[in-house]
Structure formats: C-alpha cells, structure tokens
Design a protein around this motif. Structure first.
Motif, PDB file in Angstrom:
ATOM      1  N   GLN A 177       0.916  -1.255   0.147  1.00  0.00           N
ATOM      2  CA  GLN A 177       0.046  -0.078   0.025  1.00  0.00           C
ATOM      3  C   GLN A 177       0.995   1.288   0.075  1.00  0.00           C
ATOM      4  O   GLN A 177       1.909   1.340   0.955  1.00  0.00           O
ATOM      5  N   MET A 179       0.709   6.004  -0.342  1.00  0.00           N
ATOM      6  CA  MET A 179      -0.103   6.856  -0.739  1.00  0.00           C
ATOM      7  C   MET A 179       0.730   8.037  -0.757  1.00  0.00           C
ATOM      8  O   MET A 179       1.642   8.028   0.078  1.00  0.00           O
ATOM      9  N   TYR A 208      -2.588   6.902  -4.892  1.00  0.00           N
ATOM     10  CA  TYR A 208      -2.983   5.934  -4.096  1.00  0.00           C
ATOM     11  C   TYR A 208      -2.704   4.641  -4.860  1.00  0.00           C
ATOM     12  O   TYR A 208      -3.108   4.139  -6.022  1.00  0.00           O
ATOM     13  N   ASP A 210      -2.964   0.304  -3.698  1.00  0.00           N
ATOM     14  CA  ASP A 210      -3.130  -0.929  -2.696  1.00  0.00           C
ATOM     15  C   ASP A 210      -3.698  -1.970  -3.350  1.00  0.00           C
ATOM     16  O   ASP A 210      -3.780  -2.223  -4.470  1.00  0.00           O
TER      17      ASP A 210
END
Length: 931
Positions: A177, A179, A208, A210
């Motif tokens: 993940q 950001m 972003y 993920d």
C-alpha cells in the motif's frame, strides 16, 4: 543448452514490477535470497541509481533494441511532461513548442514517422495528424516509458522511426500500500510580459496504490493538476525578398497551460490462470496565450523601405515608410485559446489454458475533442493607406538578425493615437463591403478536431519445453479510427465602421472603450516602447464585432475541412528463439505481420466565382492495400555481460491525415494561360516504407555502468512530396465563357522516390564507485548520435498544357533530422541528498510551426543547447522520524536561457531569421510526501 542468464542485480530489478518505490526493498530481498546459495554480496540501491539500474536491466533483457525511462527518472527530473525526459534518451530529440518540449524525433525521424502508445495501445492525438503531443501527458502518472528502436511482430503499432510506449503502474506488481502527494510552485524569471498574464503557477498530484482480497485485487489511482506559466519575447520577420526584410511581427506572449488528469488502474488475479487489467485516463487540457505586438510591413508593404546598410546580402538598417507614404503599423492584441479533452480506456485479460498455452484479449477506446479560438484584433493610426498619420520607423538588426532595435516616431502607447481599425487593406476575402478592402478589423480562427479510435486484439502464446523455438505468439488485431477537422474562421468588422448601406466609412477609427483597456504593454526588447493593451477576447465575446464567415469566400477553409476513416486488420506470428551457435548463446525472435488497410476520406472541392464567393462540391475517395512486414531480432551473448544485437525489419509509417484527406481546396482559372490550376487531394496516398538494419554492441561491465555502440541503416521507399502534375479538366467549365481546357496543372501529395537514413549511436553510463570509494554516489550517462540522410529522385514536371514534360532532380531533407544530437546527465546521490544536471544539444533540423490560419508550415530550426538541473533531499535519510517520507526539491529548466530560432530557408547560415523566441528560465520548488 547454454541459455542467457542475467546477473543477480538484473534479476532483482526485473522482478520488481513496474515501479521504483518498492525497488530498494525488493532488490535487497532478491539478493539476500541468492546470497544464501551463491554467496553474492547484497547491494542496496535507491533514487536515481535504482532507476538507472532498472532501466539498464530492462534494456539488457529486451529482445528488441529499446531505451527505457523508469518512474524515478520521470518523477524526479525537472519536467512538466514526459517529453522533456524522453528527449534525453540516446537517439531521441525534442522540438520545443512555446518553450516546452512537445514533439519527439527518433533517429532523425519526426513525430509523424513514429508511433506513440499508452499501455501498448495506439493513441488519438490533439493535433491535426497522428503525431502525439507529449506535453499533454503529465509525468506524475507515468511509471515507465519504453522506446522501441527495432520492432517485433507482436508490436501492433509501429513507425519507421520507432514506437514510444507510455506505461502506468501495475498495482499487484507494486506489492504494498502506498499514498503520496506532490506540491510544487513554479516561477518564470522573464517576468509577466503582459498586464493580464502570469509568471507564477503551481502543480500538485495525489496517488494511491493498494492491494485487496489476499493480493488478488489491486488498485492504483492518480490525480494531477497543473497551472504552468510561460512568457516569451519573440522577434519575427515575414521574409527577405532580394535580401531586404519583407516585414516584422515581433510580440510578447504570456501563456498559462492548465491540465487536469485522472488515471486509474484495476488489476484482478483471482487465481494463477486468470489476470485482468482495466485502465482509464482522462485529461482536461487548456492552453491560453496572450500575444501583443506590432506588425510592420517593410519591403512587402505599400509604404516602402529605404536600406542604409547591408551585410552578407541582407538589409541591416534603414527606414520604413516616409512622410508621403506612412508605415501603417498594425497594433495587435491577440489571444489563442485551445481546449481539449482526452479519454482513454482499456481492458486486458490473460488466461492460461494450460502451463504451456495462454490466451490474451485486449480492447481499448480513446477519443479527443479539441476546439481552438485564435483571435486577431487590429488597431493603428488610421484606417487604410489614405488616412494614416505620418509614421516612419527606423530599424537596426541585432544579434545575427535575431533581434532588432526600432526607432519609431509615433506614441504607440497613446489611446488618442492608436485606435481600433485596420491600417492595412487586408480585407479582400471579407465580403461585408464588396467595394472595399478596408472592412477587416480583426479575424478569429475556430477550428475543431475530433479523433476517435477503437482497437481489439486476440492473441495466443504456446510455450515449448525443448528446441530452438522457446515459444510462439500469434493472433489478430483490428483498429477503427475516424478523425475529422472542421476549419472555420470569421472576418471581424467594427459595426460602427459601416454606414446604413453596409459600406465602410472611409477613415473610421474607434477608441478602445474604457472597460476593455489594460495597462500598456512594454515592447522595450525591440526598442518600440509602450503599446496599448486591451482585452480583445472579451471585446469579441461581448459582440462588438460584425462577423463574416470566411468559408463563403476562402477555399483554404474547405481544403482544411475533412474526415478520414481508417480500418486496419493485422495478422501476426512471432517465434521466440533460444539456441546457441558454437559456444555462443543466441536468443531473439523472428516474426511476420500481414497488415490490411482500408482508408477513405470525405471533404470538399472549391472554386472561386465571379463575385469572390466560392462554389463547394463534395469530394470523397480512398484506397485499400496490404503490406507484409517481416522482422528479425537476434542477441548474441558473446561474453560475460556483453551482447551483440542484430535486427532486420520492414516497417511503415501511415500517411499524415491532412495529406490523405479528400479535400482539394481551390480550383482557379488562369485567364492568361487558359488552364485550371490548384491543389488536388490524394486520398489514395500510401504509407512511407522502410527496410532497416541494426547492429549494436552492448557491454554491461557494472550494475551501474554500460557502454553501447549502434549503427543502423533505413532504406526509405514511397516517400511523400507535394508536386505538380497534369490532370484531365475537360469536364470543368471556365467562368467567363472561354474554351474548355482539356488539361490543368494541379499539385498534390504523391508517393515518390527513395532515400535512406544512416546513423551511429554511442552511450556510456558510469558510476563513480567503480573507480574509487571516494566517488561513491557520483555518476553520469552520456550519449551521442550522428545521422545522415539522402532523399534524391527524378520527377517528370509539366512544361506546358499540351503534355510537354521534362525531368528534374529533387533533394529534400528528412523532417526532424539533426546531423548531431548529444545528451549528458551528471548526478550525485548520497544519504538522501541528490543533485543532477542535464544537457541536451542538437544541430539544425527541418521542423514544423504554426503558420497562417494555424496551418503547419516547415521551417529550418537552428541548433540549440538546453541545460536543466535539480537538487533534492529525502528526509527519510535524516533520522528525523517525524519527517520520514518527505522530499524537498528545487528544479530549474532552460538555465542558460537558450533561444528557439528558426530561419526561412536552410541557406544563408541562418541569417534569414524567421523567429527568435526567448522564454527565460523556469524554477520549481516543491515537496513530495509518501505515506
């Protein structure tokens, strides 16, 4: 069988997916696992070094000859778009447009001879042709750019120059993940040259990435916004008839490019057999330009010119106009606004039927809608030659004719002296008043372009466990493209300048209304002093002009209005090879494409009538053809980490759409000779073909260093040239009862002649740590490209209307080709601190710029040297936990303030200057934060 095996660093980098953010950890993990078995030292790399290593690994592993930029390169170089970064690659060069790198040439072949793809798929374009404007694509959303210099049969979109593939991140390969956001402020140091312009801007982005559902679903989203200023001081001449300057058109320009981008990628891999990838891209693009300056007729003008000094046959000083014949300078307050929306979506699915057989399905759709408003607004000292105020302008040329110092007599900054109204009788095409040519007080071009493309691909891959052929790929590809251009322009007349009968009131002028006035603009860079400024676009929007549609009287509008449809059917097969010759391992591929093209176009043909209007008739045409494109790529592993590549292929570049359209423009009757003449369309125009050979030596002597030398040859066929020819005009009736002419002289684009391009490329990448521990962190990458071309052919040219012909020899320069191109980047990276400086240089070349009515015209572009730099610090290396993930960056572009200079011809040592554009330096200060 001995097979090619990349070293451990290469394996680690190639296993890292398509992103650099996870490279350090993944490379370290891969090396650590290998160390347990092979006792290899673990090496940790990051930043630019990691990106260069990955680019080097990808280049080494690919069976085609490629150049690669990875995310670290694009994200951290001082670039507003990927065009600046691509231009630093060996063998590539960029042409600047309004101060920004836009069109890219590969090995001397410009944008119309190369293909651009997004995630492997052909793309629509904002321009009038196929060439992609790379400054449209923000660097923030791209993860990797792969430039193919040699094709293979599985590459569906090709050009004789090469293919540039822009790629986004793969969220499942990314593996974690993440950001991040960036924010940068921008400053243009030449200053705000127009009172309503800008010299500061900003840009920001958020991304972003993920993974979900036990890493079977991946998502990547990126949003980017940019408001980028650009200012320019432009010196311009109309030309040099008999060595005397024909006229001047210098101005200052203030621009702001606004771009909003949304990108999303969804990956789904529910099991080991199925993998689905969906990606989408939307770009909202707006470029607003404010242009103010003076247009001054000289040798091409009714006032005349007195030359007092000449150097090398070109006028250097003199006086324009006289007391009895004043100049009539046209004071211009112009505005260009271009808006475009680009949408692209793609779906890809791969399914493994067995361990040895897999299928792939790919579908994509992309579309562009573009609208342009290009407004010209005229003011001066009087309407028409009979009513101008006494006006003379002295001039002295400067800087190898790249500048001028004027000595004007009038106060061009006074609203009492300079008022709305056209000082020149340029209104022949404006039929508002048929008895006058003084009815044009402005003009606005409003062309529209729509481009729509759908592609489908179905392919299969069969792997073989033994034998020379390691796998075979085969399948089919279909594309359906429709591009249209509607060209419209409006003559503008002040309604107060017309009497009750619609006739021009002689000498009428109108002061600029107070509500539209702006502070004066300075033209001190040419010695012109202050000039009045006003909001011409709002003046037009508020209905202060009477409009006359130029399509009723201007055949060029018909010529530039067209629709082109193109359907392409491709069948391909590629065999991947792995064997050895003697003790030398050999790998590569051999393949074939069979390409069927169906092209058609609709448009119009125009001829002028006695009342100066035109008669328009619909036109159409097309062509169908099939081309066979074989390709071969072989890599010989001649020594440890040393490769020799050989490539041979036939490639093609489809015709420019503005050449293959069916619109013929004006057919005019020449009363003196008694024949029809003009331009006739050629919707049967075929692609330019090339048979090419490539030979390359690559020595990867270090994980952060390699040397490459390449030579190549392209044999060009079916080259395109606009030439005259005799055509049957017996079915056309002359306008005034003259006898019918059986033959006419028409020019058209045709496939003519052969030629070649040959060149050599040299690339060297070095790491300071190779030489001394004290130089650890230092490095550089350098490249040089040398090119030569020759397109010579004989052409039968008509000498009379009775069929007489003679042969003439023609020689042209390949557009976009510079004889020499150099690139160099020096960098230092250590403990979070990073500094790099880049230099790129190219010699003269034939480029394209916007001309009259926004049409593209060829010009000679003089060589240039550009220097960019960047310094940054990553606080993740600082030990301050609260600042972990934060990077501060200072960037500078065009640090030497290099001008963009064009000449009217390739002769005259560049002294017959057309444009000399100075943009100043751009600085950006920003931060990046990763969670």
């Amino acid at each position: 069988m001995k097979t090619f095996k990349p070293n451990l660093i290469t394996m680690a980098l190639l296993s890292g997916g398509l992103t650099l953010m996870s490279l350090p950890a993944m490379a370290q993990q891969a090396n650590a696992e290998q160390s347990a078995e092979e006792n290899v030292e673990v090496i940790k790399v990051s930043g630019i070094r990691a990106s260069l290593q990955r680019s080097q690994a990808l280049k080494m592993d690919n069976t085609s000859l490629v150049e690669v930029i990875t995310a670290e390169d694009i994200g951290k170089l001082p670039d507003s778009s990927i065009a600046e970064s691509i231009a630093r690659l060996p063998g590539l060069a960029a042409q600047r447009l309004d101060g920004r790198a836009s069109s890219i040439s590969i090995r001397g072949l410009g944008e119309n001879f190369s293909a651009a793809t997004f995630n492997g798929r052909e793309q629509v374009s904002l321009g009038d042709n196929r060439g992609v404007e790379f400054d449209v694509y923000p660097s923030e959303i791209m993860n990797e750019v792969m430039v193919y210099k040699t094709p293979d049969a599985s590459l569906m979109t090709q050009g004789i120059g090469g293919t540039i593939d822009m790629r986004t991140v793969k969220p499942l390969s990314f593996g974690e993940q993440s950001m991040s956001f960036t924010l940068r402020g921008e400053k243009n140091d030449i200053g705000k040259l127009n009172p309503d312009g800008e010299d500061t801007g900003w840009r920001g982005s958020f991304s972003y990435i993920d993974q979900f559902n036990d890493d079977t679903v991946g998502l990547a989203v990126a949003v980017a916004h940019m408001q980028s200023p650009n200012n320019e001081e432009r010196f311009n001449t109309w030309g040099w008839p008999d060595g005397v300057v024909g006229g001047f058109k210098p101005f200052v320009r203030s621009s702001e490019l606004t771009r909003d981008t949304v990108m999303a990628v969804l990956e789904v891999a529910p099991n080991d057999k199925l993998k689905i990838n969906v990606d989408a891209l939307y770009i909202d693009f707006e470029d607003e330009q404010l242009l103010r300056g003076a247009e001054i007729p000289a040798a091409w003008g009714d006032a005349g010119i007195t030359v007092t000094n000449t150097v090398n046959g070109l006028s250097q000083s003199g006086v324009i106009g006289s007391a009895d014949s004043p100049v009539g300078a046209v004071i211009r307050n112009d505005m260009n606004l271009r808006k475009a929306d680009l949408t692209a979506v793609g779906f890809n699915a791969e399914y493994a039927l067995t361990d040895l057989l897999s299928l792939e399905f790919d579908a994509a759709y992309s579309k562009v809608d573009r609208k342009t408003w290009s407004l010209e607004s005229y003011a001066g000292s009087g309407r028409g030659a009979a009513f101008r105020q006494p006006e003379q302008i002295g001039f002295t040329m400067l800087n190898n004719n790249q500048g001028v110092n004027f000595d004007p007599q009038l106060d061009y900054g006074s609203h009492d002296v300079i008022q709305l109204g056209n000082p020149q009788s340029w209104g022949w095409g404006n039929l508002t008043d048929l008895e006058s040519d003084d009815d044009q007080d402005g003009f606005i071009n409003t062309p529209e372009v729509d481009d729509e493309l759908m592609t489908l691909k179905l392919a299969a891959k069969r792997v073989f466990e033994d034998g020379i052929v390691s796998s075979i790929e085969f399948g089919g590809y279909y594309s359906d493209r429709e591009k249209s251009k509607f060209d419209q322009g409006l003559f503008l007349t002040l309604p107060q300048a017309l009497d009750a009968n619609g006739n021009v009131i002689p000498g009428y002028r109108m002061p600029v209304p107070e509500e539209y006035r702006l502070p004066n603009v300075s033209l001190d860079f040419i010695g012109f002093g202050d000039m009045i400024a006003y909001d011409s676009f709002r003046f037009w929007q508020d209905g202060n002009y009477t409009e006359y549609d130029s399509r009723l009287s201007d055949p060029e509008r018909i010529k530039q209005t067209w629709t082109v449809k193109e359907k392409v059917y491709t069948a391909f097969v590629k065999a991947n090879l792995e064997t050895e010759i003697g003790s030398i391992p050999v790998r590569g591929n051999v393949g074939l494409q069979v390409v069927r093209t169906e092209q058609e176009s609709t448009g119009g043909g125009a001829r002028r009538l006695a009342d100066r209007t035109i008669d328009v008739q619909p036109t159409f045409g097309g062509e169908e053809f099939t081309e066979v494109l074989p390709s071969l790529n072989l890599i010989f592993d001649v020594a440890d980490q040393q490769l020799v590549r050989f490539g041979a292929a036939r490639t093609m570049s489809r015709s420019r759409m503005d050449r293959m359209n069916a619109s013929s423009g004006e057919l005019s009757w020449n009363e003196t000779v008694g024949v029809w003449s003009g331009y006739i369309a050629n919707p049967q125009l075929r692609p330019v073909m090339a048979d090419q050979l490539d030979l390359t030596y690559e020595n990867y002597f270090h994980e952060e260093g390699y040397f490459a030398a390449a030579v190549f040859y392209k044999s060009l066929k079916d080259w395109q040239l606009e030439v005259p020819s005799l055509v049957d005009t017996s079915d056309l009736t002359p306008p005034n009862g003259e006898p019918v002419a059986p033959l006419g002289v028409m020019t058209s684009w045709q496939n003519l002649g052969d030629g070649d391009i040959q060149g050599a490329e040299f690339t060297l990448s070095l790491s300071g740590g190779m030489f001394s521990d004290a130089l650890e962190g230092f490095g550089g990458i350098f490249s040089a490209t040398f090119l030569d071309s020759s397109i010579d052919f004989m052409l039968d040219v008509p000498t009379d209307t009775s069929g007489g012909m003679e042969q003439r020899e023609f020689n042209i320069t390949v557009p976009g080709l510079s004889d020499e191109v150099y690139n160099a980047t020096l960098y230092y990276e250590n403990a979070g601190f990073e500094f790099r400086v880049s230099w790129r240089s190219r010699s003269d070349f034939l480029g394209e710029v916007s001309g009259l009515s926004l049409s593209k015209v060829p010009v000679q572009v003089l060589g240039s040297d550009l220097v960019d730099a960047q310094i940054s610090y990553d606080f993740s290396e600082s030990g301050i936990e609260a600042l972990y993930g934060l990077t501060l960056t200072l960037q500078g572009q065009n640090l030497t303030d290099e001008a963009f200079v064009t000449a009217h011809t390739a002769d005259g040592n560049g002294l017959d200057v057309r444009d000399a554009q100075v943009f100043g330096r751009n600085f950006m200060l920003g931060l990046n934060y990763k969670f």
